[in-house]
Scaffold this active site. Structure first.
Site, PDB file in Angstrom:
ATOM      1  N   TYR A  72      -4.888  31.810   7.796  1.00  0.00           N
ATOM      2  CA  TYR A  72      -5.577  30.541   7.112  1.00  0.00           C
ATOM      3  C   TYR A  72      -6.358  30.130   8.100  1.00  0.00           C
ATOM      4  O   TYR A  72      -5.627  28.833   9.005  1.00  0.00           O
ATOM      5  CB  TYR A  72      -4.281  29.742   6.966  1.00  0.00           C
ATOM      6  CG  TYR A  72      -2.592  30.333   6.281  1.00  0.00           C
ATOM      7  CD1 TYR A  72      -2.514  30.520   4.504  1.00  0.00           C
ATOM      8  CD2 TYR A  72      -1.746  30.887   7.567  1.00  0.00           C
ATOM      9  CE1 TYR A  72      -1.351  30.932   4.369  1.00  0.00           C
ATOM     10  CE2 TYR A  72      -0.805  31.734   6.896  1.00  0.00           C
ATOM     11  CZ  TYR A  72      -0.453  31.719   5.178  1.00  0.00           C
ATOM     12  OH  TYR A  72       0.485  32.669   4.732  1.00  0.00           O
ATOM     13  N   CYS A  97       0.558  -0.660  -0.308  1.00  0.00           N
ATOM     14  CA  CYS A  97       0.031   0.475  -0.383  1.00  0.00           C
ATOM     15  C   CYS A  97       0.898   1.300   0.293  1.00  0.00           C
ATOM     16  O   CYS A  97       0.772   2.170  -1.403  1.00  0.00           O
ATOM     17  CB  CYS A  97      -1.145  -0.262   1.468  1.00  0.00           C
ATOM     18  SG  CYS A  97      -1.798   1.506   1.684  1.00  0.00           S
ATOM     19  N   CYS A 141      -8.200  -1.119   6.764  1.00  0.00           N
ATOM     20  CA  CYS A 141      -7.255  -0.070   6.579  1.00  0.00           C
ATOM     21  C   CYS A 141      -7.040   0.160   8.284  1.00  0.00           C
ATOM     22  O   CYS A 141      -8.321   0.871   8.935  1.00  0.00           O
ATOM     23  CB  CYS A 141      -7.588   0.841   5.667  1.00  0.00           C
ATOM     24  SG  CYS A 141      -6.236   2.354   6.386  1.00  0.00           S
ATOM     25  N   GLU A 166      -9.584  33.356   5.075  1.00  0.00           N
ATOM     26  CA  GLU A 166      -9.176  32.012   4.348  1.00  0.00           C
ATOM     27  C   GLU A 166      -9.558  32.518   3.727  1.00  0.00           C
ATOM     28  O   GLU A 166     -10.276  33.036   2.643  1.00  0.00           O
ATOM     29  CB  GLU A 166     -10.700  31.102   5.747  1.00  0.00           C
ATOM     30  CG  GLU A 166     -10.443  29.992   5.112  1.00  0.00           C
ATOM     31  CD  GLU A 166      -9.859  29.189   4.597  1.00  0.00           C
ATOM     32  OE1 GLU A 166      -8.705  28.460   5.431  1.00  0.00           O
ATOM     33  OE2 GLU A 166      -9.501  28.506   3.319  1.00  0.00           O
ATOM     34  N   ASP A 181      -1.284  28.861  10.955  1.00  0.00           N
ATOM     35  CA  ASP A 181      -1.175  27.083   9.952  1.00  0.00           C
ATOM     36  C   ASP A 181      -1.220  27.589   8.938  1.00  0.00           C
ATOM     37  O   ASP A 181      -2.782  27.383   8.292  1.00  0.00           O
ATOM     38  CB  ASP A 181      -2.337  27.158  10.999  1.00  0.00           C
ATOM     39  CG  ASP A 181      -2.628  25.573  11.189  1.00  0.00           C
ATOM     40  OD1 ASP A 181      -1.952  25.130  10.574  1.00  0.00           O
ATOM     41  OD2 ASP A 181      -3.766  24.681  11.029  1.00  0.00           O
ATOM     42  N   GLN A 226      -8.882  19.322  10.699  1.00  0.00           N
ATOM     43  CA  GLN A 226      -7.356  18.282  10.903  1.00  0.00           C
ATOM     44  C   GLN A 226      -7.866  16.655  11.053  1.00  0.00           C
ATOM     45  O   GLN A 226      -9.035  16.773  11.486  1.00  0.00           O
ATOM     46  CB  GLN A 226      -6.770  18.563  12.923  1.00  0.00           C
ATOM     47  CG  GLN A 226      -5.940  20.631  12.286  1.00  0.00           C
ATOM     48  CD  GLN A 226      -4.616  20.911  11.558  1.00  0.00           C
ATOM     49  OE1 GLN A 226      -4.862  19.597  11.371  1.00  0.00           O
ATOM     50  NE2 GLN A 226      -4.660  21.930  11.742  1.00  0.00           N
ATOM     51  N   CYS A 260       2.342  22.046   9.543  1.00  0.00           N
ATOM     52  CA  CYS A 260       2.447  20.214   8.795  1.00  0.00           C
ATOM     53  C   CYS A 260       3.708  20.294   8.526  1.00  0.00           C
ATOM     54  O   CYS A 260       3.854  18.617   7.672  1.00  0.00           O
ATOM     55  CB  CYS A 260       0.857  20.129   8.158  1.00  0.00           C
ATOM     56  SG  CYS A 260       0.894  21.039   6.694  1.00  0.00           S
ATOM     57  N   CYS A 312       1.692   3.419   5.283  1.00  0.00           N
ATOM     58  CA  CYS A 312       2.501   3.711   6.570  1.00  0.00           C
ATOM     59  C   CYS A 312       3.422   3.148   6.982  1.00  0.00           C
ATOM     60  O   CYS A 312       3.738   1.746   7.906  1.00  0.00           O
ATOM     61  CB  CYS A 312       1.124   2.984   7.684  1.00  0.00           C
ATOM     62  SG  CYS A 312      -0.723   3.722   8.103  1.00  0.00           S
TER      63      CYS A 312
HETATM   64  C1  LIG Z   1      -2.962  23.558   7.345  1.00  0.00           C
HETATM   65  S1  LIG Z   1      -5.116  24.247   7.105  1.00  0.00           S
HETATM   66  C2  LIG Z   1      -5.215  24.734   8.866  1.00  0.00           C
HETATM   67  C3  LIG Z   1      -6.634  25.135   8.668  1.00  0.00           C
HETATM   68  C4  LIG Z   1      -7.306  25.732   9.973  1.00  0.00           C
HETATM   69  N1  LIG Z   1      -6.316  26.525  11.012  1.00  0.00           N
HETATM   70  C5  LIG Z   1      -7.159  24.629  10.871  1.00  0.00           C
HETATM   71  O1  LIG Z   1      -6.625  24.198  12.014  1.00  0.00           O
HETATM   72  O2  LIG Z   1      -8.688  23.843  10.931  1.00  0.00           O
HETATM   73  C6  LIG Z   1      -4.428  25.975   6.197  1.00  0.00           C
HETATM   74  C7  LIG Z   1      -5.966  26.912   5.866  1.00  0.00           C
HETATM   75  O3  LIG Z   1      -5.212  27.803   4.668  1.00  0.00           O
HETATM   76  C8  LIG Z   1      -6.063  28.070   3.914  1.00  0.00           C
HETATM   77  N2  LIG Z   1      -4.886  28.458   2.345  1.00  0.00           N
HETATM   78  C9  LIG Z   1      -4.938  28.215   1.541  1.00  0.00           C
HETATM   79  N3  LIG Z   1      -3.613  29.420   1.312  1.00  0.00           N
HETATM   80  C10 LIG Z   1      -4.209  30.635   2.174  1.00  0.00           C
HETATM   81  C11 LIG Z   1      -3.611  31.561   1.652  1.00  0.00           C
HETATM   82  N4  LIG Z   1      -3.291  32.176   0.779  1.00  0.00           N
HETATM   83  N5  LIG Z   1      -4.633  32.185   2.262  1.00  0.00           N
HETATM   84  C12 LIG Z   1      -4.890  31.956   3.243  1.00  0.00           C
HETATM   85  N6  LIG Z   1      -6.124  30.987   3.632  1.00  0.00           N
HETATM   86  C13 LIG Z   1      -4.919  30.375   2.673  1.00  0.00           C
HETATM   87  C14 LIG Z   1      -6.146  26.460   3.062  1.00  0.00           C
HETATM   88  O4  LIG Z   1      -7.899  26.419   2.739  1.00  0.00           O
HETATM   89  C15 LIG Z   1      -7.109  26.268   4.245  1.00  0.00           C
HETATM   90  O5  LIG Z   1      -8.019  25.994   4.943  1.00  0.00           O
END
Ligand SMILES: C[S@@+](CC[C@H](N)C(=O)[O-])C[C@H]1O[C@@H](n2cnc3c(N)ncnc32)[C@H](O)[C@@H]1O
Length: 461
Positions: A316, A81, A163, A337, A391, A287, A418, A84
């Protein structure tokens, strides 16, 4: 001059470490060789799959001497697969490697030192921890298969029986849908001919409320026996709160972002994170490990140390999860966002949780911050935040975005990441802009994979 390994050469290699991304690293005659399926301490026979000027890539053919950190992999699909790849490595060793990779990124890519590293937060539970899974349909020799893409073979699907990253219930739902598709007499969609019907299946399961969302993605056409399938699934799995049918009219092999119809139940499920109720639709970012997302958000709160009277920016912000956790502890929170639906949902989530001090704006971080820090004409600059949470997606924040973040002059930044390598590059720019990295915590959301989530605290000099 040492001889360069050639493609298809078989070599005996002692593995001495793990590279970022999870492959074993061996060194021979001045060459670095990245070896798939090999762990530190292993002696392996490996076949070279690619050879470059200063490094080569290889795949393990046989383990000649096993590392002391090897354990028996649990999953019946292990090794085929590719999902993991670290499950043959003892969990404590996985954590040690994840931690050291975060530190290496910060010191080598970011050029940073002098920060406090907390012991990594291990995952609990270690199996069946994901709240989302995406399967693909494939027709092979007239049989309908439903599973994951084989590594490097985008047209071939490994038919999945169990899985171990997902619950037993969602594994059984997948089996039912596969049986149904097999009996339907309707073919799997084929990208070449643009014909056929079955394409993807996405399952989401709220860890705290137990609600399940089933989203069957097909090509346009009549859904054979949709009512019968709904009856069967809703009867057998009472936790399904949302049964959806999405139609992908394009050739692109992606599973979300299409118009959908509710076959049974609602158009969303509800998850609870840190005591907040969050509505989750097919395209919401959530998440994927609920229990560890809570640990992550608690750590972000601990690092941010709000006193109660701050304005906080959540950049974000997705569906507002972090912002709403902060809204309970700060004067006001403002989220940015890019995805319109997510920003609207974040507002909904604020209302549903009675948090009137959180607002969200749809927009790109770069342009939304420009309006705040460089307002047009004679406009007065907006009130600036004392704390900023960011984030970003795996690619990290762009240089321009970091420049704008610096102009906010917040006293504290909390970076949730991440991808430690892109965070480290951003951290270097933050350092130049007058922020000191003071604390770092690695939080394991994805046991048995090389991925690691990091929370970092930066303070203004
Ligand atoms: C890793 S996620 C974080 C979401 C949130 N903090 C959480 O923990 O659920 C990153 C987010 O950034 C948004 N994103 C990506 N590029 C962006 C940008 N240039 N400006 C604003 N948001 C953006 C994505 O749509 C996504 O929802």
């Amino acid at each position: 001059m040492p001889e360069k390994p050639k493609t298809n050469d078989e070599l005996e290699l002692r593995i001495d470490s793990l590279a970022f991304g999870g492959r074993g690293v061996a060194r021979t005659d001045g060459f670095v060789i990245f070896v798939e399926g090999a762990l530190p301490g292993d002696l392996v026979r490996a076949r070279v799959t690619r050879s470059r000027r200063s490094y080569a890539e290889a795949r393990t053919v046989a383990v000649l001497e096993a590392s002391a950190a090897r354990v028996e992999p649990r999953c019946r699909h292990f090794g085929i697969c590719g999902g993991c790849s670290w499950q043959s490595l003892a969990y404590e060793t996985q954590l040690e490697y994840k931690q050291s990779q975060v530190n290496e990124c910060l010191s080598h890519i970011g050029g940073l030192s002098g920060f406090e590293t907390e012991p990594p937060v291990g995952a609990e539970p270690l199996w069946r921890y994901r709240n989302k899974v995406e399967y693909s349909f494939a027709g092979e020799d007239g049989v309908v298969n439903l599973g994951f893409h084989l590594p490097g073979q985008w047209r071939r699907i490994l038919d999945i029986e169990d899985c171990l990253l997902h619950s037993e219930a969602t594994n059984r739902i997948r089996d039912r849908i596969r049986e149904f598709a097999r009996a339907s007499g309707v073919a799997v969609f084929d990208q070449n001919s643009d014909r056929g019907f079955w394409r993807h299946l996405t399952l989401r399961e709220a860890a705290r409320t137990g609600e399940i969302m089933v989203n069957i993605v097909t090509a346009p056409g009549e859904f054979p026996g949709a009512d019968e399938l709904s009856r069967q699934l809703m009867g057998e799995f009472p936790r399904i709160a949302s049964l959806l049918w999405s139609v992908n009219e394009t050739r692109a092999a992606v599973a979300t972002g299409f118009p959908f119809r509710v076959l049974a139940g609602r158009d969303h499920i509800t998850e609870e994170v840190c005591g907040l109720k969050l509505a989750v639709t097919p395209s919401s970012f959530l998440q994927t490990n609920t229990a560890m997302a809570e640990r992550l958000y608690e750590k972000a709160l601990e690092f941010a140390e709000p006193g109660g009277d701050e304005l906080v920016f959540d950049l974000y912000s997705g569906i507002g999860s972090i912002a709403l956790v902060f809204a309970r502890r700060c004067r006001e929170v403002f989220g940015i966002e890019i995805v319109d639906e997510a920003a609207r949902q974040a507002m909904e989530n604020a209302r549903a949780n009675g948090l009137g001090n959180a607002t969200f704006r749809q927009g790109k971080v770069r342009s939304a911050l420009k309006q705040i820090v460089e307002p047009a004409g004679n406009a007065v600059p907006a009130v600036l935040p004392q704390i900023v949470i960011l984030d970003p997606p795996r690619a990290g924040a762009s240089k321009k975005e970091v420049q704008r973040i610096l102009k906010l002059e917040a006293r504290r930044l909390v970076y949730v990441s991440c991808n430690a390598s892109t965070m480290a590059a951003n951290a270097a720019q933050l350092r130049q802009g007058g922020y000191r990295l003071t604390r770092v915590a690695a939080i394991d959301m994805f046991p048995h994979t090389p991925h690691i989530e990091t929370v970092a605290r930066f303070e203004r000099d």
